[in-house]
Write an enzyme that holds these catalytic residues in place. Structure first.
Site, short mmCIF file in Angstrom:
data_model
loop_
_atom_site.label_atom_id
_atom_site.label_comp_id
_atom_site.label_asym_id
_atom_site.label_seq_id
_atom_site.Cartn_x
_atom_site.Cartn_y
_atom_site.Cartn_z
CG ASP A 32 4.71 -76.82 14.79
OD1 ASP A 32 3.81 -77.61 14.39
OD2 ASP A 32 5.38 -77.08 15.66
CG ASN A 86 0.50 -86.04 10.46
OD1 ASN A 86 0.87 -86.32 9.73
ND2 ASN A 86 1.22 -85.26 11.20
N GLY A 92 -0.30 -89.83 13.14
CA GLY A 92 0.61 -89.23 13.92
C GLY A 92 -0.04 -87.58 14.42
CD GLN A 93 -5.86 -84.99 14.05
OE1 GLN A 93 -6.10 -85.74 13.36
NE2 GLN A 93 -6.36 -83.76 14.16
CG HIS A 99 -2.73 -79.06 12.46
ND1 HIS A 99 -3.50 -79.70 13.34
CD2 HIS A 99 -1.70 -79.80 12.39
CE1 HIS A 99 -2.90 -80.86 13.93
NE2 HIS A 99 -1.69 -80.84 13.34
CG HIS A 101 2.14 -80.15 9.79
ND1 HIS A 101 2.80 -80.07 10.75
CD2 HIS A 101 1.20 -81.16 10.10
CE1 HIS A 101 2.23 -80.61 11.92
NE2 HIS A 101 1.27 -81.33 11.61
P1 AMP Z 1 0.13 -83.22 14.46
O1 AMP Z 1 1.13 -84.11 15.08
O2 AMP Z 1 0.09 -83.12 13.20
O3 AMP Z 1 -1.13 -82.94 15.37
O4 AMP Z 1 0.78 -81.48 14.66
C1 AMP Z 1 0.57 -80.88 15.81
C2 AMP Z 1 1.48 -79.57 15.57
O5 AMP Z 1 1.20 -78.61 16.40
C3 AMP Z 1 3.12 -80.00 16.08
O6 AMP Z 1 3.88 -79.86 15.11
C4 AMP Z 1 3.37 -79.29 17.41
O7 AMP Z 1 4.65 -78.89 17.50
C5 AMP Z 1 2.44 -78.00 17.02
N1 AMP Z 1 1.98 -77.22 18.29
C6 AMP Z 1 1.32 -77.77 19.52
N2 AMP Z 1 1.09 -76.78 20.20
C7 AMP Z 1 1.54 -75.89 19.45
C8 AMP Z 1 1.27 -74.25 19.87
N3 AMP Z 1 0.76 -73.73 20.98
N4 AMP Z 1 1.81 -73.18 18.76
C9 AMP Z 1 2.13 -73.61 17.55
N5 AMP Z 1 2.21 -74.96 17.54
C10 AMP Z 1 1.73 -76.18 18.31
#
Ligand code: AMP
Ligand code: ZN
Length: 113
Positions: A32, A86, A92-93, A99, A101
Site C-alpha cells: 500500500d 472495504n 471506506g472504499q 482489493h 488489505h
Molecule cells: P480502500 O479505502 O479500501 O479503497 O483502500 C484503498 C487503498 O489503496 C488505500 O489504502 C491507499 O493507500 C491505497 N492506494 C491508492 N493508490 C495506490 C497506489 N498507486 N499504490 C498502492 N496503494 C495505493
C-alpha cells in the site's frame, strides 16, 4: 475486463511499474502507498471488479484468499495479520477495484473505526 482509467488495473497489468509482493495468473499483491501498519499489502484480481459485490466466481475468490495467506507468509506476518475488504463508500472504499488489505506487524484494535 481491464478498465482504462483504473489505477489498480494499470498496476496489475504492467502499465505502471510496480514491485509485486506476489503474483499468479489471476492475482497480484503490492504494498500500500500509504501504509497503516508495518506490513500493509493489497491483494487484487488482475481483472477489474469494482467491489466484492461484483464477483461471483468462486475460484477467483478462493485464489484471492489463498494469495492473502501467501502474502502473510512472504511478509513474515508470523504473529498474525488482519484482512480487510472495504465494500462501497460507507465502508471506506476509495479505490473501486476490488482489493484485500493485509495488515500486520503491530497489535490491532477491535472494533475497527
Ligand atoms: P480502500 O479505502 O479500501 O479503497 O483502500 C484503498 C487503498 O489503496 C488505500 O489504502 C491507499 O493507500 C491505497 N492506494 C491508492 N493508490 C495506490 C497506489 N498507486 N499504490 C498502492 N496503494 C495505493
Ligand atoms: Zn481496475
Amino acid at each position: 475486463m481491464i478498465k482504462d482509467d483504473c489505477i489498480f488495473c494499470k498496476l496489475a497489468n504492467g502499465q505502471i511499474p510496480c514491485n509485486f509482493v506476489y503474483e499468479n495468473s489471476d492475482v497480484v499483491a503490492f504494498d500500500d502507498l500509504n501504509p497503516q501498519a508495518p506490513i500493509h499489502t493489497l491483494v487484487i484480481p488482475k481483472q477489474h471488479y469494482e467491489t466484492l459485490e461484483d464477483v461471483n466466481d468462486k475460484e477467483l475468490l478462493a485464489k484471492l484468499m489463498l494469495a492473502v495467506k501467501e502474502v502473510a507468509k512472504i511478509k513474515g506476518a508470523k504473529n498474525g495479520f488482519r484482512t480487510v475488504i472495504n465494500t462501497k463508500k460507507e465502508a471506506g472504499q476509495e479505490v473501486f477495484h476490488l482489493h484485500i488489505h493485509v495488515l500486520a506487524g503491530r497489535p490491532m484494535k477491535w472494533p475497527p473505526g
